[in-house]
Motif scaffolding. Structure first.
Motif, PDB file in Angstrom:
ATOM      1  N   PHE A   1      -8.024  -7.710   5.578  1.00  0.00           N
ATOM      2  CA  PHE A   1      -9.363  -7.437   5.044  1.00  0.00           C
ATOM      3  C   PHE A   1      -9.631  -8.301   3.814  1.00  0.00           C
ATOM      4  O   PHE A   1     -10.740  -8.828   3.639  1.00  0.00           O
ATOM      5  CB  PHE A   1      -9.511  -5.956   4.681  1.00  0.00           C
ATOM      6  CG  PHE A   1      -9.979  -5.097   5.815  1.00  0.00           C
ATOM      7  CD1 PHE A   1     -11.256  -5.244   6.343  1.00  0.00           C
ATOM      8  CD2 PHE A   1      -9.147  -4.131   6.361  1.00  0.00           C
ATOM      9  CE1 PHE A   1     -11.692  -4.448   7.398  1.00  0.00           C
ATOM     10  CE2 PHE A   1      -9.568  -3.329   7.414  1.00  0.00           C
ATOM     11  CZ  PHE A   1     -10.854  -3.491   7.931  1.00  0.00           C
TER      12      PHE A   1
ATOM     13  N   ALA B   1      -2.791  -5.141   7.328  1.00  0.00           N
ATOM     14  CA  ALA B   1      -4.210  -4.962   7.603  1.00  0.00           C
ATOM     15  C   ALA B   1      -5.026  -4.996   6.308  1.00  0.00           C
ATOM     16  O   ALA B   1      -6.135  -5.536   6.281  1.00  0.00           O
ATOM     17  CB  ALA B   1      -4.450  -3.641   8.336  1.00  0.00           C
ATOM     18  N   VAL B   2      -4.471  -4.441   5.243  1.00  0.00           N
ATOM     19  CA  VAL B   2      -5.137  -4.529   3.932  1.00  0.00           C
ATOM     20  C   VAL B   2      -5.264  -5.993   3.521  1.00  0.00           C
ATOM     21  O   VAL B   2      -6.316  -6.438   3.037  1.00  0.00           O
ATOM     22  CB  VAL B   2      -4.361  -3.727   2.867  1.00  0.00           C
ATOM     23  CG1 VAL B   2      -4.896  -4.029   1.470  1.00  0.00           C
ATOM     24  CG2 VAL B   2      -4.449  -2.230   3.149  1.00  0.00           C
TER      25      VAL B   2
ATOM     26  N   LEU C   1      -4.157   3.214  10.098  1.00  0.00           N
ATOM     27  CA  LEU C   1      -4.880   1.991   9.763  1.00  0.00           C
ATOM     28  C   LEU C   1      -6.286   2.301   9.256  1.00  0.00           C
ATOM     29  O   LEU C   1      -6.750   1.689   8.287  1.00  0.00           O
ATOM     30  CB  LEU C   1      -4.954   1.070  10.978  1.00  0.00           C
ATOM     31  CG  LEU C   1      -3.686   0.287  11.313  1.00  0.00           C
ATOM     32  CD1 LEU C   1      -3.837  -0.430  12.656  1.00  0.00           C
ATOM     33  CD2 LEU C   1      -3.372  -0.741  10.228  1.00  0.00           C
TER      34      LEU C   1
ATOM     35  N   VAL D   1      -8.212  -5.855  12.651  1.00  0.00           N
ATOM     36  CA  VAL D   1      -9.302  -6.075  11.700  1.00  0.00           C
ATOM     37  C   VAL D   1     -10.408  -6.904  12.323  1.00  0.00           C
ATOM     38  O   VAL D   1     -11.601  -6.573  12.202  1.00  0.00           O
ATOM     39  CB  VAL D   1      -8.767  -6.748  10.419  1.00  0.00           C
ATOM     40  CG1 VAL D   1      -9.915  -7.217   9.522  1.00  0.00           C
ATOM     41  CG2 VAL D   1      -7.865  -5.787   9.652  1.00  0.00           C
TER      42      VAL D   1
ATOM     43  N   THR E   1       0.832  -1.194   0.000  1.00  0.00           N
ATOM     44  CA  THR E   1       0.000   0.000   0.000  1.00  0.00           C
ATOM     45  C   THR E   1       0.869   1.247   0.000  1.00  0.00           C
ATOM     46  O   THR E   1       1.787   1.381   0.810  1.00  0.00           O
ATOM     47  CB  THR E   1      -0.901   0.027   1.246  1.00  0.00           C
ATOM     48  OG1 THR E   1      -1.663  -1.179   1.290  1.00  0.00           O
ATOM     49  CG2 THR E   1      -1.834   1.213   1.211  1.00  0.00           C
TER      50      THR E   1
ATOM     51  N   VAL F   1      -0.026  -1.396   8.033  1.00  0.00           N
ATOM     52  CA  VAL F   1      -1.105  -1.018   7.121  1.00  0.00           C
ATOM     53  C   VAL F   1      -1.201  -2.020   5.979  1.00  0.00           C
ATOM     54  O   VAL F   1      -2.296  -2.455   5.599  1.00  0.00           O
ATOM     55  CB  VAL F   1      -0.897   0.415   6.579  1.00  0.00           C
ATOM     56  CG1 VAL F   1      -1.904   0.721   5.472  1.00  0.00           C
ATOM     57  CG2 VAL F   1      -1.029   1.440   7.700  1.00  0.00           C
TER      58      VAL F   1
ATOM     59  N   ALA G   1     -10.104  -1.275   1.248  1.00  0.00           N
ATOM     60  CA  ALA G   1     -10.182  -2.714   1.515  1.00  0.00           C
ATOM     61  C   ALA G   1     -11.355  -3.027   2.427  1.00  0.00           C
ATOM     62  O   ALA G   1     -12.046  -4.042   2.264  1.00  0.00           O
ATOM     63  CB  ALA G   1      -8.874  -3.206   2.131  1.00  0.00           C
ATOM     64  N   HIS G   2     -11.585  -2.162   3.400  1.00  0.00           N
ATOM     65  CA  HIS G   2     -12.695  -2.330   4.330  1.00  0.00           C
ATOM     66  C   HIS G   2     -14.024  -2.279   3.584  1.00  0.00           C
ATOM     67  O   HIS G   2     -14.902  -3.135   3.772  1.00  0.00           O
ATOM     68  CB  HIS G   2     -12.635  -1.234   5.396  1.00  0.00           C
ATOM     69  CG  HIS G   2     -13.632  -1.409   6.498  1.00  0.00           C
ATOM     70  ND1 HIS G   2     -13.678  -0.557   7.587  1.00  0.00           N
ATOM     71  CD2 HIS G   2     -14.632  -2.289   6.680  1.00  0.00           C
ATOM     72  CE1 HIS G   2     -14.652  -0.946   8.405  1.00  0.00           C
ATOM     73  NE2 HIS G   2     -15.251  -1.984   7.861  1.00  0.00           N
TER      74      HIS G   2
ATOM     75  N   THR H   1      -6.771   1.502   5.198  1.00  0.00           N
ATOM     76  CA  THR H   1      -7.547   0.297   4.885  1.00  0.00           C
ATOM     77  C   THR H   1      -8.971   0.623   4.441  1.00  0.00           C
ATOM     78  O   THR H   1      -9.790  -0.288   4.289  1.00  0.00           O
ATOM     79  CB  THR H   1      -7.627  -0.637   6.111  1.00  0.00           C
ATOM     80  OG1 THR H   1      -8.310   0.039   7.182  1.00  0.00           O
ATOM     81  CG2 THR H   1      -6.238  -1.057   6.580  1.00  0.00           C
TER      82      THR H   1
END
Length: 332
Positions: free
Chosen positions: A247, A243-244, A16, A167, A2, A240, A23-24, A20
């Motif tokens: 998701f 976390a992407v 975050l 997440v 990212t 980050v 993606a979220h 994200t």
């Protein structure tokens, strides 16, 4: 990776949330997520979704039905680390320690409780529906748990579990509260909380957290992340990115959900049974999925001979090692 355009001096909780966002939204607006949040999944399919979450959060306990399962390699393929096991093992990690609070956050016990209630048996891992699931674990589940295992395997990467915990836990504390109310209504679950304990969090005093306490818990978690990560900008970028990915892995779980069978599927798939009398496994699932007395008798024979599943694993391994040495000595 990212490409963050944000100022990396910002707290990780802010990065975050911003990093994200796309993606979220992609995960949140997927078809499977829609079925879940609207309570449209057949009850049996909702239970299957809980199986997948169990594999992500907790241990995959192996239940061997016959010696042939060992020979097929089941022993080697069903023992990945899960998220909460990884967090437990790395609890002293400076990145994870400020947010490590299993008495409040851990979902393992509540997931097991919900599955047990919905299947009508405390030993739900022996239930035919779960046995069938184990024989064909969805590929996204395997991919997810393999990623968690990879991160957990080294102190250098275990800190990235924070992204996965962020997440899952923040999602459970946020959208999960809406899902809880919807699931309870659609599946006509009792006011006691049985069947939806996965979405209930403790306030630390042995009681379920209310809306204000849920907000405080989320703020505490964000503050803990900020404290654990500090000003390490390289770590912020890595978290980050992870976390992407988290998701995306969760979105992939939704892709293997089976759509609603019909508009009245909730009552037809698993009949509603008076809660005063705990339902039996065979009344909760379609007859074609129940293998009958054969599976239960096998389970009983295993319990008599070997005890619990993890003991089967150990004894099975010892048996195979002994067989190898005997065969080797005979050939000499």
């Amino acid at each position: 990776m990212t490409r963050l355009t944000e100022d990396l001096s910002q707290p990780i909780s802010v990065l975050l949330r911003k990093g994200t966002q796309q993606a979220h939204e992609a995960a949140e607006h997927s078809q499977g997520a829609g079925w879940l949040t609207r309570g449209e999944l057949d009850r049996e399919e909702y239970i299957r979704f809980l199986f997948m979450l169990w594999n992500v959060y907790s241990y995959v306990r192996l239940v061997i039905i016959s010696p042939f399962d060992v020979l097929r390699g089941t022993l080697l393929t069903l023992l990945p680390r899960a998220m909460e096991q990884g967090l437990d093992e790395a609890q002293s990690n400076a990145i994870l320690q400020p947010t490590y609070r299993p008495a409040v956050l851990s979902r393992t016990e509540s997931l097991s409780s919900d599955i047990a209630f919905l299947l009508g048996t405390a030993e739900w891992q022996y239930h035919p529906v779960y046995q069938q699931y184990l024989r064909s674990i969805p590929q996204p589940v395997t991919k997810y748990t393999e990623r968690l295992r990879s991160l957990s395997s080294s102190p250098e990467t275990s800190g990235l579990l924070l992204a996965h915990a962020y997440v899952r836990y923040l999602g459970d504390l946020s959208g999960g509260q809406f899902i809880r109310r919807r699931i309870a209504k659609v599946y006509e679950l009792p006011d006691s909380g049985d069947g939806i304990r996965f979405y209930l969090f403790s306030n630390g005093n042995g009681e379920d957290a209310g809306p204000s306490e849920i907000r405080e818990l989320k703020e505490w978690y964000r503050d803990g992340m900020n404290a654990g990560v500090g000003d390490n900008e390289e770590l912020k970028e890595a978290l980050v990115d992870e976390a992407v990915l988290a998701f995306k892995l969760n979105q992939d779980l939704f892709t293997v959900l089976r759509g609603p069978s019909n508009s009245t599927n909730q009552e037809q798939t698993i009949p509603t049974i008076p809660y005063a009398e705990p339902p039996t496994p065979n009344t909760l699932v379609p007859s074609e999925l129940v293998t009958g007395s054969t599976l239960r008798s096998r389970k009983k024979r295993i319990n008599v001979l070997f005890g619990r599943p993890y003991e089967v694993v150990v004894l099975g391994a010892v048996f195979l090692m002994g067989l190898f040495f005997v065969t080797n000595n005979w050939m000499q």
